[in-house]
Motif scaffolding. Structure first.
Motif, PDB file in Angstrom:
ATOM      1  N   ARG A   1       0.834  -1.204   0.000  1.00  0.00           N
ATOM      2  CA  ARG A   1       0.000   0.000   0.000  1.00  0.00           C
ATOM      3  C   ARG A   1       0.865   1.247   0.000  1.00  0.00           C
ATOM      4  O   ARG A   1       0.613   2.206  -0.737  1.00  0.00           O
ATOM      5  N   LEU A   2       1.935   1.216   0.808  1.00  0.00           N
ATOM      6  CA  LEU A   2       2.790   2.401   0.871  1.00  0.00           C
ATOM      7  C   LEU A   2       3.526   2.606  -0.446  1.00  0.00           C
ATOM      8  O   LEU A   2       3.744   3.731  -0.874  1.00  0.00           O
ATOM      9  N   ARG A   3       3.916   1.487  -1.060  1.00  0.00           N
ATOM     10  CA  ARG A   3       4.668   1.616  -2.296  1.00  0.00           C
ATOM     11  C   ARG A   3       3.804   2.219  -3.393  1.00  0.00           C
ATOM     12  O   ARG A   3       4.254   3.000  -4.219  1.00  0.00           O
ATOM     13  N   CYS A   4       2.505   1.836  -3.385  1.00  0.00           N
ATOM     14  CA  CYS A   4       1.655   2.278  -4.480  1.00  0.00           C
ATOM     15  C   CYS A   4       0.968   3.615  -4.215  1.00  0.00           C
ATOM     16  O   CYS A   4       0.397   4.206  -5.124  1.00  0.00           O
ATOM     17  N   SER A   5       0.991   4.054  -2.982  1.00  0.00           N
ATOM     18  CA  SER A   5       0.252   5.293  -2.707  1.00  0.00           C
ATOM     19  C   SER A   5       0.969   6.482  -3.326  1.00  0.00           C
ATOM     20  O   SER A   5       2.169   6.444  -3.569  1.00  0.00           O
ATOM     21  N   GLY A   6       0.216   7.530  -3.560  1.00  0.00           N
ATOM     22  CA  GLY A   6       0.772   8.699  -4.222  1.00  0.00           C
ATOM     23  C   GLY A   6       1.427   9.686  -3.276  1.00  0.00           C
ATOM     24  O   GLY A   6       1.962  10.697  -3.705  1.00  0.00           O
TER      25      GLY A   6
ATOM     26  N   LYS B   1      11.746   5.317   5.574  1.00  0.00           N
ATOM     27  CA  LYS B   1      11.400   6.094   4.378  1.00  0.00           C
ATOM     28  C   LYS B   1      12.347   5.756   3.239  1.00  0.00           C
ATOM     29  O   LYS B   1      11.939   5.674   2.077  1.00  0.00           O
ATOM     30  N   ARG B   2      13.629   5.531   3.590  1.00  0.00           N
ATOM     31  CA  ARG B   2      14.595   5.183   2.558  1.00  0.00           C
ATOM     32  C   ARG B   2      14.221   3.859   1.922  1.00  0.00           C
ATOM     33  O   ARG B   2      14.296   3.700   0.702  1.00  0.00           O
ATOM     34  N   LEU B   3      13.768   2.911   2.762  1.00  0.00           N
ATOM     35  CA  LEU B   3      13.339   1.610   2.260  1.00  0.00           C
ATOM     36  C   LEU B   3      12.180   1.746   1.293  1.00  0.00           C
ATOM     37  O   LEU B   3      12.175   1.172   0.198  1.00  0.00           O
ATOM     38  N   ILE B   4      11.209   2.546   1.689  1.00  0.00           N
ATOM     39  CA  ILE B   4      10.044   2.718   0.820  1.00  0.00           C
ATOM     40  C   ILE B   4      10.444   3.408  -0.473  1.00  0.00           C
ATOM     41  O   ILE B   4       9.962   3.073  -1.558  1.00  0.00           O
TER      42      ILE B   4
ATOM     43  N   ARG C   1      10.057   2.004  -4.246  1.00  0.00           N
ATOM     44  CA  ARG C   1       9.366   2.687  -5.337  1.00  0.00           C
ATOM     45  C   ARG C   1      10.259   2.843  -6.545  1.00  0.00           C
ATOM     46  O   ARG C   1       9.783   2.791  -7.676  1.00  0.00           O
ATOM     47  N   GLU C   2      11.528   3.090  -6.294  1.00  0.00           N
ATOM     48  CA  GLU C   2      12.448   3.266  -7.431  1.00  0.00           C
ATOM     49  C   GLU C   2      13.660   2.410  -7.183  1.00  0.00           C
ATOM     50  O   GLU C   2      14.636   2.879  -6.621  1.00  0.00           O
ATOM     51  N   PRO C   3      13.628   1.145  -7.586  1.00  0.00           N
ATOM     52  CA  PRO C   3      14.750   0.238  -7.298  1.00  0.00           C
ATOM     53  C   PRO C   3      16.032   0.779  -7.913  1.00  0.00           C
ATOM     54  O   PRO C   3      16.075   1.125  -9.092  1.00  0.00           O
ATOM     55  N   ALA C   4      17.091   0.885  -7.077  1.00  0.00           N
ATOM     56  CA  ALA C   4      18.316   1.541  -7.542  1.00  0.00           C
ATOM     57  C   ALA C   4      19.094   0.671  -8.507  1.00  0.00           C
ATOM     58  O   ALA C   4      19.738   1.156  -9.415  1.00  0.00           O
ATOM     59  N   GLY C   5      19.026  -0.651  -8.287  1.00  0.00           N
ATOM     60  CA  GLY C   5      19.866  -1.519  -9.102  1.00  0.00           C
ATOM     61  C   GLY C   5      19.369  -1.688 -10.526  1.00  0.00           C
ATOM     62  O   GLY C   5      20.128  -2.019 -11.422  1.00  0.00           O
ATOM     63  N   VAL C   6      18.091  -1.411 -10.700  1.00  0.00           N
ATOM     64  CA  VAL C   6      17.524  -1.650 -12.032  1.00  0.00           C
ATOM     65  C   VAL C   6      18.058  -0.608 -13.017  1.00  0.00           C
ATOM     66  O   VAL C   6      18.251   0.539 -12.677  1.00  0.00           O
ATOM     67  N   GLN C   7      18.287  -1.059 -14.212  1.00  0.00           N
ATOM     68  CA  GLN C   7      18.765  -0.153 -15.257  1.00  0.00           C
ATOM     69  C   GLN C   7      17.686   0.886 -15.547  1.00  0.00           C
ATOM     70  O   GLN C   7      16.653   0.578 -16.097  1.00  0.00           O
TER      71      GLN C   7
END
Lengths: 726, 185
Positions: free
Chosen positions: A28-33, A46-49, A53-59
């Motif tokens: 829910r937290l990840r998808c909320s606006g 907050k850093r975890l969330i 939301r924006e995975p750092a490792g992904v290209q």
């Protein structure tokens, strides 16, 4: 939603696993606006969330990175714009110091002053860019000598030879004579006839005061709406002033011990006043009709008396202005120049003292006393300015008296060759006088008072005390100054510059007075509701300034000898002329239609419809809220009935169990919560699940375990209400 | 007190803190400076901690009647790390959104930490707000009853978070007063 686990559990069916609830919460937290920084969790969480939301490792795609950069830039720009809008970041340190020492009530006066300074600077910018810069750039040719019209003036217009003429430079500056031929006053602006290809300075000069007033109106309205107390929007019985006050009365910015003690006194006074008001209100509800009529009569009595005093005061101003204008050639010319401002200042000084005294004679509740006195002070101030401008209009433009001297040219041409300049000079004098009065009061009254009170220790001096810093009085002063500036926009276009300088100096003078020579007021000053009230007074002042301007611009003939509108029957006539010259026929017809009745009536009808819809929507919302509130009470009562039934059905609790019934959900170990240290507040369902012992989980969330709090908390939740409550 | 190792904050850390809090760049750097002055010597600022007493005696919090609750709410395991101090400053900053402030105000005012503001919490709040010589038993009971009768919508003699939020949403004073500038530089 994540799939259910296949591990069998001994929990009751239907009760979710703790891990599932946690994962559902994370999802829910990840998808909320909600932006990450607005979430009420510790930085690590907050850093975890944020990482979820924006995975750092992904290209990351290039456009994503660009988007993120754009968002950062937008955020920075928005912050900078907000800082600019709040007043250019001017005086932040001083405001911070004042807030820390005296609280937000007194600080609000200084932020209001800063807001007015900003308005004046914007007006000046508008005027300069629309009128002065083009004038300096284009350098239009002088139209040549004015029409040679003969005047038939009764009596001689020449000055008597025996009059003492003050040729002092300072005096000329103070009366505005030194600037008569500069761009400060209307008379110095001159351009040739209109043509469609050249930038029309006349139109710019005409429209810039109107644009300034519109700008100030929008700015004030916006500020007013932001600070509007919400309670006025909802229906009856929906006021929660005291509970809101209990939670929001402490000014967290206070950092000095003395200020803290004073603030605590203020808070206790305020609470006592509120409770007293409540009790009085209860008493009033129980009054009979006769008693209520009697009460109303007593209201009328004091208000009529004060009204009579106000009428007396403004007629004094009227006579003073008339006398000053009629006797321009007397030997007391020097004194008479400043007679109208003097009378206005005297009236506004004595008035509030009298009003306070009279209102206190009746036995009103404290809030009513304050409001009534304040209202009458505002009425007096605005009425005195209105009467001043009316009496000017009477002498110069023959409004409201016989029109013999104004027949030929539409204004009193015998006495005033350039009447706009005269009006501008009067307003200029009033503005300067106001400022000088502020300075005089600060240094010739408050400062000596403080010195004397500190020096001597008699009973009289102890009673006199230092002067109180009264926010309402100071705010009214600067609002009056601003109203005068607005009144003079057409006649004296650079008056905002003068007012800006005055406001700038007033800030430092008032700051010095507050910090060194005053004591804190004993009556608490709520920043929010009174800020709204003062914005309202500012708007009234704006209206007071706009009405004469509109009248003059549309109906009064300008001077034939000076200024921009010499050949027009009224300044507004420039607009039709330019429209006929410049716009194509289609444009002319469109404008003609917009100004006609055929357009305004449908517009009016549509606006009324929109207003009706808004009002009925508000009423429907109020009814819905009322219904929902009753529903809430019924549901809670139902809940307590069920809890009682349940406690009857459950077996008696043993000595090791905690007392009181527990719902099935409380038996399960509660899911992990992020909250630092203790349970997340909030009713279950809409927010995070109910509190309980939280565990440090594998993801490294930092939550501590309030072990001993766990079980007693649940018992406290389901306390039995007494029979009286149900 | 001694000073931590004087590390400059990395640019990425600064950017991250700006994204995760409501503080501006200057405010974060100011708090960084203050933190470095107070923390024990020889430690990296990200690992150093401040005690609750040290934070309570910051000039911004020194005379606040709720400073012990503020310290309790924002600390973890009784100590403040640098990020905890930033989190606290963010909630109290001017740009913070109302929902965040209301959430933390509720936690601060919930003295017994049961997730509700009950009578006992209210009495403690009022006792802290008034001077001891202005206090009287009647005033206390009166105020408590008034507040509960006005804001307690479901009649359970306690204020839940939604009731608190509802009462606070109607008061623009709250946003003005629930504000602390931690920067003094």
């Amino acid at each position: 939603m994540l799939p259910l686990r296949s591990v069998p559990s001994e929990r009751a069916p239907g009760v979710p696993e703790p891990e599932e609830l946690w994962e559902a919460e994370m999802e829910r937290l990840r998808c909320s606006g909600v932006p990450v920084r607005g979430l009420p969790y510790a930085m690590m969480d907050k850093r975890l969330i944020w990482q979820l939301r924006e995975p750092a490792g992904v290209q990351t795609l290039r456009w994503q990175r660009w988007q993120r950069r754009r968002q950062t830039v937008e955020r920075r720009l928005r912050e900078a714009a907000q800082r600019l809008a709040r007043g250019l970041g001017l005086w932040e340190a001083a405001l911070y110091e004042i807030g820390g020492l005296f609280g937000t009530g007194i600080r609000s006066y200084f932020t209001f002053l800063r807001f007015l300074l900003l308005l004046n600077l914007l007006s000046l910018l508008l005027t300069a860019s629309l009128v002065l810069l083009p004038l300096a750039w284009l350098r239009p040719p002088d139209p040549g000598p004015a029409l040679n019209l003969t005047l038939q003036c009764p009596g001689s217009c020449q000055s008597q030879p025996g009059v003492l003429r003050f040729h002092n430079q300072l005096w000329h500056v103070l009366t505005g004579r030194a600037f008569t031929n500069t761009y400060l006053f209307y008379g110095a602006y001159r351009v040739g006839p209109e043509s469609s290809s050249v930038y029309s300075i006349r139109l710019a000069y005409l429209l810039s005061p109107l644009a300034c007033l519109l700008l100030c109106f929008c700015g004030t309205l916006r500020r007013m709406v932001k600070g509007l107390p919400q309670k006025t929007m909802l229906g009856q019985g929906y006021q929660a002033p005291l509970s809101a006050k209990v939670f929001s009365s402490w000014d967290f910015c206070i950092r000095v011990q003395e200020a803290a003690i004073i603030k605590k006194h203020e808070i206790s006074n305020e609470f006592k006043v509120e409770l007293e008001e409540g009790r009085r209100f209860q008493l009033m509800q129980q009054q009979t009709r006769a008693q209520r009529a009697c009460h109303l009569l007593s209201y009328l009595r004091v208000n009529i008396l004060i009204g009579l005093l106000v009428v007396g005061a403004i007629s004094a101003i009227f006579w003073a202005t008339k006398y000053s204008q009629d006797n321009k050639e007397e030997s007391l010319f020097l004194l008479l120049q400043y007679l109208p401002p003097g009378v206005i200042a005297l009236v506004n000084f004595l008035g509030p003292l009298l009003f306070t005294f009279l209102v206190q004679l009746e036995n009103y509740p404290p809030n009513t006393e304050v409001n009534l006195t304040l209202m009458w002070c505002v009425v007096l101030k605005l009425a005195s300015l209105g009467m001043f401008s009316f009496s000017l209009g009477q002498t110069i433009l023959c409004i409201g008296r016989d029109k013999t001297s104004c027949e030929s040219y539409g204004y009193n041409a015998c006495d005033y060759q350039c009447w706009e300049n005269s009006v501008g000079e009067e307003l200029y004098k009033l503005s300067i006088f106001n400022f000088l009065l502020t300075v005089a009061f600060a240094f010739l009254v408050t400062l000596p008072r403080r010195l004397l009170v500190d020096q001597f220790s008699g009973r009289f001096w102890a009673w006199l005390e230092r002067e109180e810093f009264l926010v309402p009085k100071n705010v009214l002063d600067i609002v009056a100054g601003q109203t005068i500036t607005w009144m003079g926009l057409f006649y004296c276009p650079l008056l905002p510059l003068l007012n800006s300088v005055f406001l700038f100096l007033t800030f430092y003078i008032k700051k010095y007075t507050l910090l060194k020579n005053s004591r804190a007021s004993s009556r608490p000053f709520r920043a929010s509701s009174s800020t709204f009230f003062f914005q309202l007074v500012l708007l009234l002042g704006l209206l007071l300034a706009a009405v004469p301007l509109g009248y003059v611009v549309s109906s009064i003939h300008s001077s034939w000898d000076c200024g921009l509108f010499t050949n027009y029957s009224a300044p507004w006539q420039v607009v039709p002329e330019l429209v006929a010259l410049g716009l194509p026929p289609i444009g002319q017809r469109a404008l003609h239609y917009l100004g006609s009745h055929a357009f305004s009536f449908p517009l009016l009808i549509m606006l009324s419809l929109v207003l009706t819809v808004c009002i009925s929507q508000t009423q429907a919302n109020a009814r819905a809220i009322h219904r929902l509130r009753k529903q809430l009470v019924w549901q809670v009562q139902e809940k307590w009935h069920l809890v009682e039934d349940l406690s009857r059905l459950l077996p008696e609790p043993g000595p090791s169990d905690s007392p009181g019934p527990k719902s099935p959900a409380s038996q399960a170990s509660r899911p992990r919560s992020f909250c630092p240290g203790f349970p997340c507040p909030g009713s279950p369902g809409a927010r995070a699940p109910p509190p309980g012992p939280s565990v440090v989980d594998a993801a490294g969330l930092r939550s501590t375990c309030p072990g001993p709090h766990g079980t007693p908390a649940s018992a406290r939740r389901f306390r039995f209400p007494s029979v009286a409550e149900l | 007190m001694g000073q931590c190792l004087r590390y400059q904050m990395h640019w990425e850390d600064l950017e991250e803190y700006q994204a995760l809090t409501f503080l501006t760049r200057n405010e974060i750097l100011c708090i960084h400076d203050t933190f470095l002055k107070l923390c024990p010597p020889g430690k990296y600022y990200k690992e150093a901690t401040l005690t609750m007493d040290q934070v309570s005696s910051l000039p911004a919090l020194r005379v606040n009647p709720f400073r012990d609750r503020i310290c309790r709410v924002f600390s973890h395991k009784g100590v403040f790390s640098f990020e905890d101090v930033l989190g606290m400053a963010s909630v109290f900053s001017e740009q913070a959104c109302p929902s965040l402030k209301i959430e933390y105000a509720f936690r601060i005012y919930d003295f017994n930490e049961n997730g509700f503001i009950d009578e006992e919490d209210l009495q403690r709040i009022i006792l802290r707000l008034l001077n001891s010589d202005d206090m009287s038993e009647d005033l206390l009971m009166d105020l408590t009853n008034h507040v509960l009768s006005e804001s307690d919508l479901d009649n359970d003699n306690m204020l839940s978070f939604s009731e608190f939020e509802h009462a606070m949403a109607k008061s623009p004073d709250f946003m003005n007063s629930f504000r602390i500038h931690f920067w003094g530089c």
